[in-house]
Design an enzyme around this catalytic site. Structure first.
Site, PDB file in Angstrom:
ATOM      1  N   GLU A 142       0.833  -1.207   0.000  1.00  0.00           N
ATOM      2  CA  GLU A 142       0.000   0.000   0.000  1.00  0.00           C
ATOM      3  C   GLU A 142       0.866   1.254   0.000  1.00  0.00           C
ATOM      4  OE1 GLU A 142      -3.561   2.249   2.455  1.00  0.00           O
ATOM      5  OE2 GLU A 142      -2.258   0.879   3.529  1.00  0.00           O
TER       6      GLU A 142
ATOM      7  N   GLU B 168     -22.341   4.490   1.117  1.00  0.00           N
ATOM      8  CA  GLU B 168     -23.494   3.993   1.874  1.00  0.00           C
ATOM      9  C   GLU B 168     -23.113   3.286   3.161  1.00  0.00           C
ATOM     10  OE1 GLU B 168     -24.473  -0.280  -0.201  1.00  0.00           O
ATOM     11  OE2 GLU B 168     -25.334   1.507  -1.116  1.00  0.00           O
TER      12      GLU B 168
END
Length: 190
Positions: free
Chosen positions: A126, A145
């Site tokens: 990462e 959401e």
């Protein structure tokens, strides 16, 4: 010298002999590599693959925008600068603007790359691209959401207190606070 040659030391290089894919998730995947060591022996390396991420040190009238959200791996909330993963093929600068707007409602026409860094190179690939803006302007949030968070603003002194208290404990936010402090001393983003 080319950039990829800077971090090369043939005496320490490992050769990947095989890769076993273990897990493929929504954000990360896990693989186990068998490598040949410099002395000729073999070893295994567990590697977390990640699409990369962006983070934004956004200043609004001398205060840093932060979000507080629950972090399942830590089993608690964490105060962080706005951040998020890169979508496939997404330009980091565009992603930084998107994440700033989605998570805080703020936007900026001027985002500057401060630094890109690896979060845990011992087991993960990462990379986080840290951007800065000192002219954040308010707008409307657009949370995912499954994203629940609260936005607030901290002075530099408050940010240091949050670090001391453990409310800020992630590397990207701590790095952002230290970069901001350095900026207050030198007038330059390093």
């Amino acid at each position: 010298m080319k950039k990829d040659e800077i971090n090369r030391n043939p005496a320490l290089d490992e050769e990947t002999l095989s890769t076993q894919h273990i897990f493929e998730g929504k954000i990360i995947s896990l693989q186990v590599d068998t490598v040949k060591l410099p002395d000729g022996n073999t070893a295994t390396r567990e590697v977390v693959k990640h699409p990369g991420a962006v983070a934004v040190l956004a200043l609004n009238q001398g205060k840093m925008l932060v979000v507080e959200q629950y972090r399942q791996p830590m089993h608690r909330t964490e105060v962080e600068i706005p951040a998020g993963k890169l979508d496939p093929g997404e330009d980091p600068l565009a992603a930084a603007g998107r994440e700033l707007q989605e998570e805080t409602g703020f936007h900026s026409g001027e985002l500057k790359l401060l630094k890109s860094f690896y979060t845990s190179p011992g087991f993960a690939d990462e990379i986080i691209h840290l951007y800065v803006t000192d002219n954040a302007q308010s707008g409307d949030m657009a949370l995912d959401e499954d994203e629940f968070l609260e936005v607030s603003e901290l002075t530099l002194e408050e940010a240091y207190q949050y670090i001391a208290d453990g409310r800020i404990a992630d590397a990207k936010t701590m790095m952002a606070v230290y970069a901001w402090h350095l900026y207050t001393l030198t007038g330059q983003w390093h």
